[in-house]
Write a protein that holds these residues in place. Structure first.
Motif, PDB file in Angstrom:
ATOM      1  N   SER A 149     117.604  99.352 -11.100  1.00 54.83           N
ATOM      2  CA  SER A 149     117.158  98.679  -9.882  1.00 54.83           C
ATOM      3  C   SER A 149     116.026  99.477  -9.235  1.00 54.83           C
ATOM      4  O   SER A 149     116.062 100.714  -9.202  1.00 54.83           O
ATOM      5  CB  SER A 149     118.309  98.545  -8.888  1.00 54.83           C
ATOM      6  OG  SER A 149     119.346  97.756  -9.430  1.00 54.83           O
ATOM      7  N   THR A 150     115.038  98.755  -8.705  1.00 53.22           N
ATOM      8  CA  THR A 150     113.896  99.417  -8.077  1.00 53.22           C
ATOM      9  C   THR A 150     113.567  98.783  -6.733  1.00 53.22           C
ATOM     10  O   THR A 150     113.893  97.625  -6.471  1.00 53.22           O
ATOM     11  CB  THR A 150     112.645  99.347  -8.974  1.00 53.22           C
ATOM     12  OG1 THR A 150     112.309  97.974  -9.210  1.00 53.22           O
ATOM     13  CG2 THR A 150     112.880 100.051 -10.302  1.00 53.22           C
ATOM     14  N   GLN A 151     112.905  99.560  -5.903  1.00 49.33           N
ATOM     15  CA  GLN A 151     112.373  99.102  -4.626  1.00 49.33           C
ATOM     16  C   GLN A 151     111.002  99.751  -4.473  1.00 49.33           C
ATOM     17  O   GLN A 151     110.879 100.976  -4.523  1.00 49.33           O
ATOM     18  CB  GLN A 151     113.291  99.505  -3.466  1.00 49.33           C
ATOM     19  CG  GLN A 151     112.711  99.265  -2.088  1.00 49.33           C
ATOM     20  CD  GLN A 151     112.532  97.786  -1.782  1.00 49.33           C
ATOM     21  OE1 GLN A 151     113.368  96.963  -2.134  1.00 49.33           O
ATOM     22  NE2 GLN A 151     111.427  97.436  -1.131  1.00 49.33           N
ATOM     23  N   ALA A 152     109.970  98.938  -4.299  1.00 49.03           N
ATOM     24  CA  ALA A 152     108.609  99.470  -4.193  1.00 49.03           C
ATOM     25  C   ALA A 152     108.357 100.038  -2.803  1.00 49.03           C
ATOM     26  O   ALA A 152     108.713  99.431  -1.789  1.00 49.03           O
ATOM     27  CB  ALA A 152     107.595  98.380  -4.506  1.00 49.03           C
ATOM     28  N   ALA A 153     107.747 101.211  -2.753  1.00 51.18           N
ATOM     29  CA  ALA A 153     107.376 101.816  -1.477  1.00 51.18           C
ATOM     30  C   ALA A 153     106.174 101.094  -0.893  1.00 51.18           C
ATOM     31  O   ALA A 153     105.350 100.527  -1.626  1.00 51.18           O
ATOM     32  CB  ALA A 153     107.062 103.295  -1.677  1.00 51.18           C
ATOM     33  N   LYS A 154     106.042 101.120   0.405  1.00 54.71           N
ATOM     34  CA  LYS A 154     104.901 100.482   1.064  1.00 54.71           C
ATOM     35  C   LYS A 154     103.609 101.163   0.657  1.00 54.71           C
ATOM     36  O   LYS A 154     102.586 100.514   0.445  1.00 54.71           O
ATOM     37  CB  LYS A 154     105.071 100.538   2.579  1.00 54.71           C
ATOM     38  CG  LYS A 154     103.884  99.960   3.358  1.00 54.71           C
ATOM     39  CD  LYS A 154     104.119  99.996   4.839  1.00 54.71           C
ATOM     40  CE  LYS A 154     102.888  99.541   5.620  1.00 54.71           C
ATOM     41  NZ  LYS A 154     102.436  98.192   5.205  1.00 54.71           N
ATOM     42  N   ALA A 155     103.645 102.477   0.538  1.00 54.62           N
ATOM     43  CA  ALA A 155     102.468 103.254   0.137  1.00 54.62           C
ATOM     44  C   ALA A 155     102.943 104.589  -0.402  1.00 54.62           C
ATOM     45  O   ALA A 155     104.110 104.977  -0.219  1.00 54.62           O
ATOM     46  CB  ALA A 155     101.526 103.458   1.328  1.00 54.62           C
TER      47      ALA A 155
END
Length: 309
Positions: A149-155
């Motif tokens: 599972s992944t979650q992309a960082a805003k920056a």
């Protein structure tokens, strides 16, 4: 005069005889290891379960359902409860392996040092650290392979537009949103990422200022919100990302419980044995850990991607 009870442990103040007595005693070696408090595995902080091995292997279940297949139903007065069969996960079998290394410590190294005990401490520290580094690399590679599972960082976290706390909160929400009872409690990151978080201006504004546990005084960031921060060297991480786990559910380490003769066991599972090599006027110090990491609940973790520039 009456003696002190319990008696004080032997000291390492340059007394060659005392040092040799220590190296001959597994109990004293074990005591010495306990003084090296900073020798800790990252593995045991994220895989907190303790699994029992049998015959050199461990059998466990992966992704065991936390709910039964059938829903609860309305039951009329006096009626029988509807029955269900508890769900089971996928059986996994893993072999326990022995990871270790030996170093040689000569009599000359001990007696030519002003404090011979420092030579022993350095040999113990280097040997145990080598085992820790290898086991941590193995554990984190297993975790990376299982936790998809992944979650992309805003920056990227070194950018002025970084929103570290929001990245963590969204990742935690995704874990909780699976509705499997997971409660994320541990963040894993490199020392560099921890330094970026500790010096982030947005997080600094949210932090209590008039308190002595502020990182500006301690130089450490132990928690952010309810999440314990665990750091490791970047070389041990399979990817330069930040990881969030429910450490109580993710999995565990399966150590060989039996202790062989002559070994001193540390609290972190490392076993150390010393051998006198008379024909070389030296001692061999070998350290090992018999273990295998097991990830039982892959969805209890998530990887926050895009944190590196």
């Amino acid at each position: 005069m009456p003696g002190t009870f319990p008696p004080n442990p032997p000291t390492l103040s340059g007394d060659l005889l005392t040092i040799h007595r220590l190296l001959q005693s597994p109990r004293q070696v074990s005591r010495r290891l306990r003084t090296l408090k900073d020798l800790r595995f990252v593995s045991d902080l994220i895989l907190t379960g303790r699994l029992r091995s049998s015959g050199g292997a461990v059998l466990a279940e992966q992704s065991e359902p936390l709910r039964n297949a059938r829903d609860a139903r309305s039951i009329a007065p006096g009626a029988e409860y509807p029955r269900d069969v508890p769900g089971t996960g996928t059986a996994i079998l893993a072999a326990v392996r022995k990871w270790g290394q030996a170093v040689r410590l000569t009599d000359e190294e001990i007696k030519r040092s002003v404090y011979g005990g420092q030579v022993v401490d350095r040999a113990l520290r280097k040997s145990v650290n080598t085992v820790i580094s290898k086991v941590d690399q193995l554990t984190l590679s297993v975790v990376a392979a299982e936790v998809t599972s992944t979650q992309a960082a805003k920056a990227a976290w070194d950018a002025s537009t970084a929103r570290m706390w929001r990245d963590i909160a969204l990742a935690a929400a995704k874990i909780k949103g699976r509705n499997e009872g997971y409660v994320p409690d541990t963040l894993l990151m490199s020392d560099t990422k921890a330094a970026l978080m500790m010096s982030d201006e947005i997080i600094a504004q949210l932090r209590r200022r008039e308190t002595l546990d502020n990182p500006i005084y301690t130089g450490e960031l132990d928690f952010i919100g309810p999440y314990k921060i665990v750091t490791t060297v970047e070389a041990n991480l399979p990817t330069d990302d930040v990881w969030l786990f429910d450490s109580t559910q993710l999995g565990g380490m399966a150590d060989e419980a039996e202790q062989d003769p002559g070994y001193a066991t540390n609290d972190n599972g490392v076993q150390v044995k010393t051998f006198r090599i008379d024909n070389h006027d030296a001692w061999d110090i070998q350290a090992r850990r018999l273990t295998v990491p097991i990830v039982q609940e892959p969805y209890a973790g998530i990887r926050i991607t895009g944190t590196a520039s």
